[in-house]
Design a protein around this motif. Structure first.
Motif, short mmCIF file in Angstrom:
data_model
loop_
_atom_site.label_atom_id
_atom_site.label_comp_id
_atom_site.label_asym_id
_atom_site.label_seq_id
_atom_site.Cartn_x
_atom_site.Cartn_y
_atom_site.Cartn_z
N THR A 178 -18.70 62.66 22.36
CA THR A 178 -19.62 61.91 22.43
C THR A 178 -19.14 60.50 22.81
OG1 THR A 178 -21.03 62.94 20.72
CG2 THR A 178 -21.83 60.99 21.71
N SER A 179 -19.25 60.18 24.11
CA SER A 179 -18.69 58.84 24.62
C SER A 179 -18.98 57.66 23.93
CB SER A 179 -19.05 58.79 26.13
OG SER A 179 -20.42 58.60 26.31
N GLU A 180 -20.54 57.74 22.94
CA GLU A 180 -20.90 56.47 22.48
C GLU A 180 -20.48 56.42 21.15
OE1 GLU A 180 -22.78 58.90 23.99
OE2 GLU A 180 -23.25 57.94 25.76
N PHE A 181 -19.93 57.45 20.50
CA PHE A 181 -19.12 57.55 19.19
C PHE A 181 -17.86 57.27 19.43
CE2 PHE A 181 -22.49 60.50 17.14
CZ PHE A 181 -23.62 59.53 17.44
N THR A 182 -17.40 56.45 18.17
CA THR A 182 -16.02 56.31 17.82
C THR A 182 -15.37 57.62 17.16
OG1 THR A 182 -16.23 55.52 15.52
CG2 THR A 182 -16.10 53.82 17.26
N VAL A 183 -14.09 57.75 17.33
CA VAL A 183 -13.60 58.88 16.55
C VAL A 183 -14.10 59.15 15.09
CG1 VAL A 183 -11.47 60.09 15.69
CG2 VAL A 183 -11.52 59.05 17.87
N ASP A 184 -14.22 58.10 14.36
CA ASP A 184 -14.71 58.08 13.04
C ASP A 184 -15.99 58.42 13.02
OD1 ASP A 184 -13.71 57.62 10.21
OD2 ASP A 184 -15.34 56.06 10.23
N GLN A 185 -16.80 58.09 13.77
CA GLN A 185 -18.15 58.45 14.05
C GLN A 185 -18.39 59.85 14.04
OE1 GLN A 185 -19.74 55.40 16.71
NE2 GLN A 185 -20.69 54.23 15.25
N TYR A 228 -13.17 54.60 20.80
CA TYR A 228 -13.94 55.60 21.57
C TYR A 228 -13.39 56.37 22.46
CZ TYR A 228 -17.69 52.23 20.28
OH TYR A 228 -18.69 51.54 19.26
N PRO A 229 -13.74 57.65 23.03
CA PRO A 229 -13.17 58.71 23.65
C PRO A 229 -12.47 57.80 24.93
CG PRO A 229 -15.14 59.47 22.96
CD PRO A 229 -15.09 58.30 22.33
N GLY A 230 -13.09 56.91 25.60
CA GLY A 230 -12.72 56.39 26.78
C GLY A 230 -11.41 55.82 26.70
N GLU A 231 -11.09 55.36 25.41
CA GLU A 231 -9.80 54.61 25.09
C GLU A 231 -8.80 55.43 24.72
OE1 GLU A 231 -11.29 50.41 23.05
OE2 GLU A 231 -12.24 52.44 22.09
N LEU A 232 -9.10 56.69 24.66
CA LEU A 232 -8.00 57.68 24.15
C LEU A 232 -7.50 58.37 25.63
CD1 LEU A 232 -9.56 59.43 21.25
CD2 LEU A 232 -8.24 57.44 21.10
#
Length: 260
Positions: free
Chosen positions: A106-113, A152-156
């Motif tokens: 989910t692009s709007e969620f952080t890894v932790d979320q 967020y996924p886009g930062e990985l």
């Protein structure tokens, strides 16, 4: 003992086709009388090209595609004979990871979320300290640094996103893991990194593994046995080494020529 078995499975796709002033319904066979089985802690690769029906097969195993004929049995439960509510009790024992391009994160969620979302569904009544230990365990086994949790996924990068998807799947401690085109779109170095990780995870967790891919080399590296799916039919099923070194079907021989 067979842990997952598929018997005479047929999957259809309904299509709407415009004919003059009306729409006609037609059916296309996606999977045609396919049968295979995986024993506990073993691995099976299913290899096929885009039109092979492999995606529909995975969706049927997850009870997300209607089964026209045949039977699917998982952990001694015939999943094709139970409703969605009953299947949900089995769902955390059966997890899947998909290709990097599938948008599974989910692009709007952080890894932790994303991790917390899974824990909220399956372990809502557990203490938050237990949650923390569960997350720490899967991050360690998937070789994820603590620093990525607020990202967020886009930062990985591509490999990190797949590591996160795998870690999220492992949070429920599944018995069966489906890897569906898990390495598609990655370069050779990234692919090797992920394949090594899946091997280590399988061994550490004692997972039963189903590898569904269009890359025969990937299936060969991860699987004890390989089935070859061609236009909805399973045209070959044998040990991984036999399929690669002594292919019997013309389509399999073509895969060997172009994949290895």
């Amino acid at each position: 003992m067979e842990f997952l078995s598929v018997e005479d499975l047929t999957l259809l796709e309904q299509r709407r086709r415009r004919s003059w002033f009306r729409y006609d319904l037609s059916e296309r066979v996606l999977i045609d009388q396919v049968s295979f089985a995986i024993e506990k802690s073993q691995s099976l690769g299913i290899v096929g090209e885009e039109d092979s029906g492999k995606h529909a097969l995975v969706m049927a195993l997850l009870k997300l595609h209607e089964v026209s004929e045949g039977k699917i049995t998982f952990a001694e439960v015939v999943t094709t004979e139970i409703g969605d509510r009953h299947f949900r009790r089995l769902r955390k024992r059966l997890q899947a990871v998909f290709s990097e391009e599938s948008g599974q994160l989910t692009s709007e969620f952080t890894v932790d979320q994303m991790f917390r979302e899974v824990l909220q569904v399956w372990y809502r009544r557990e203490d938050r300290d237990v949650w923390a230990r569960r997350v720490e365990d899967v991050m360690v086994v998937c070789e994820l640094p603590e620093a990525i949790r607020p990202l967020y996924p886009g930062e990985l990068d591509a490999v990190e996103r797949q590591q996160v998807a795998l870690a999220r799947a492992l949070l429920t401690k599944p018995d069966l893991l489906i890897c569906h085109c898990f390495t598609r779109g990655l370069d050779a170095v990234q692919e090797a990194e992920l394949l090594n990780l899946v091997r280590r995870v399988r061994e550490q967790y004692g997972l039963t593994l189903l590898v569904v891919t269009d890359d025969l080399a990937v299936a060969h590296q991860l699987s004890d046995d390989i089935g070859v799916l061609h236009r909805g039919r399973l045209v070959e099923l044998s040990s991984a080494d036999a399929v690669v070194n002594r292919p019997e079907h013309d389509y399999t021989r073509r895969l060997v020529r172009y994949s290895l």
